[in-house]
Design an enzyme around this catalytic site. Sequence first.
Site, PDB file in Angstrom:
ATOM      1  N   HIS A 143      -8.709   0.596  11.474  1.00 45.83           N
ATOM      2  CA  HIS A 143      -7.547  -0.247  11.764  1.00 45.83           C
ATOM      3  C   HIS A 143      -6.327   0.574  12.205  1.00 45.83           C
ATOM      4  O   HIS A 143      -6.056   1.651  11.711  1.00 45.83           O
ATOM      5  CB  HIS A 143      -7.186  -1.145  10.572  1.00 45.83           C
ATOM      6  CG  HIS A 143      -6.942  -0.435   9.275  1.00 45.83           C
ATOM      7  ND1 HIS A 143      -6.875  -1.108   8.075  1.00 45.83           N
ATOM      8  CD2 HIS A 143      -6.754   0.864   8.976  1.00 45.83           C
ATOM      9  CE1 HIS A 143      -6.636  -0.251   7.107  1.00 45.83           C
ATOM     10  NE2 HIS A 143      -6.560   0.944   7.632  1.00 45.83           N
ATOM     11  N   ASN A 144      -5.622  -0.001  13.170  1.00 41.56           N
ATOM     12  CA  ASN A 144      -4.363   0.546  13.697  1.00 41.56           C
ATOM     13  C   ASN A 144      -4.510   1.863  14.456  1.00 41.56           C
ATOM     14  O   ASN A 144      -3.517   2.519  14.751  1.00 41.56           O
ATOM     15  CB  ASN A 144      -3.325   0.699  12.584  1.00 41.56           C
ATOM     16  CG  ASN A 144      -2.919  -0.630  11.994  1.00 41.56           C
ATOM     17  OD1 ASN A 144      -3.417  -1.008  10.936  1.00 41.56           O
ATOM     18  ND2 ASN A 144      -2.064  -1.367  12.677  1.00 41.56           N
TER      19      ASN A 144
END
Length: 337
Positions: free
Chosen positions: A238-239
């Site tokens: 994620h991210n």
Amino acid sequence: MAISVAQLAETLGLDYRGDGARPLTRVATLDDADGNSLSFATDGRYREVLRATAAAAVIAPAELADDAPCALLLAADAHRAYARAAKLLHPPRAARPGIHPSAVVEPGAVLGEGVEIAAQAVIEAGALIGAGALIGAGCFVGAGSRIGAGSRLHSRVSVYHDCRIGRNCLIQSGVVIGGDGFGYAADEDGWLHVPQVGRALIGDGVEIGANSTIDRGAIGDTVIGDGVIIDNQVHVAHNVRIGEHTAIAGCVGIAGSAVIGARCTIAGAAVVLGHLELVDDVHVTAMSLVSHSLRQPGRYSSGTPLEDNRSWRRNSVRFKQLDQLARRLGRLEKRRQ
């Protein structure tokens, strides 16, 4: 499809020698080529096998011109020219417009002109499929997601809700885009799941290999830039943000919130730890562990080469003693002073 040597040379902008009318119908290795095949050779290492090939034509640099027993297309970068030729001789299957009877397209989904939805695919309400896109058998496109024009999703690709895939992307079977990232908080009774409310945004012309996973962002978005190529079984957490035209080989793991620049290469089974930054034009070799940010372009490696087990065990013991040995050496140097 078939194309003559002369037609191929004209299309690729190359000079040729030999029979320009010779038809080419497929590509093959120098060893396996037949009278309808196109092959290539990049340098002198292939001189002997080139001389013996049965290919109808070969793409090769000028240094190998006298070794080709067939038609020759002259290219300084033979591999790049071959890649372009192979696409002409083996074009991807175009979408066949229509919706298979077993597919489910919910009311409110928007399909562009010429879209193909194959057997047992599911397109949820609010999803948008761009013109000429191909959604393969068993795919899932979640609510609010968008698939760009001309993109191709092979069988069993899952695109979770509110994600974006750009134009002319190629997503191989088993890829999951927008699944929850590994977000948990420690709790008295174990682990508390943290909702992952960001998206996964994939640029134009991106290719993702089979069974790779691109997690959605925890709060912000996971972003894959235009022209990125990702091999099989790669995990992007994620991210993570990946810059344009970066290439990532198989089994690489990129931990959360890492930022990777443009035109980087990360070789097989390397690992990039979370919250690190790799600037543009960084190249990481296979099996390396990136444990700190890399702020200068260049080539980076870690790990130890393979050796016989007995030597490795001895060296492993010595490695554990390095701190003690360094302290002893420091004390000896002070005494000499």
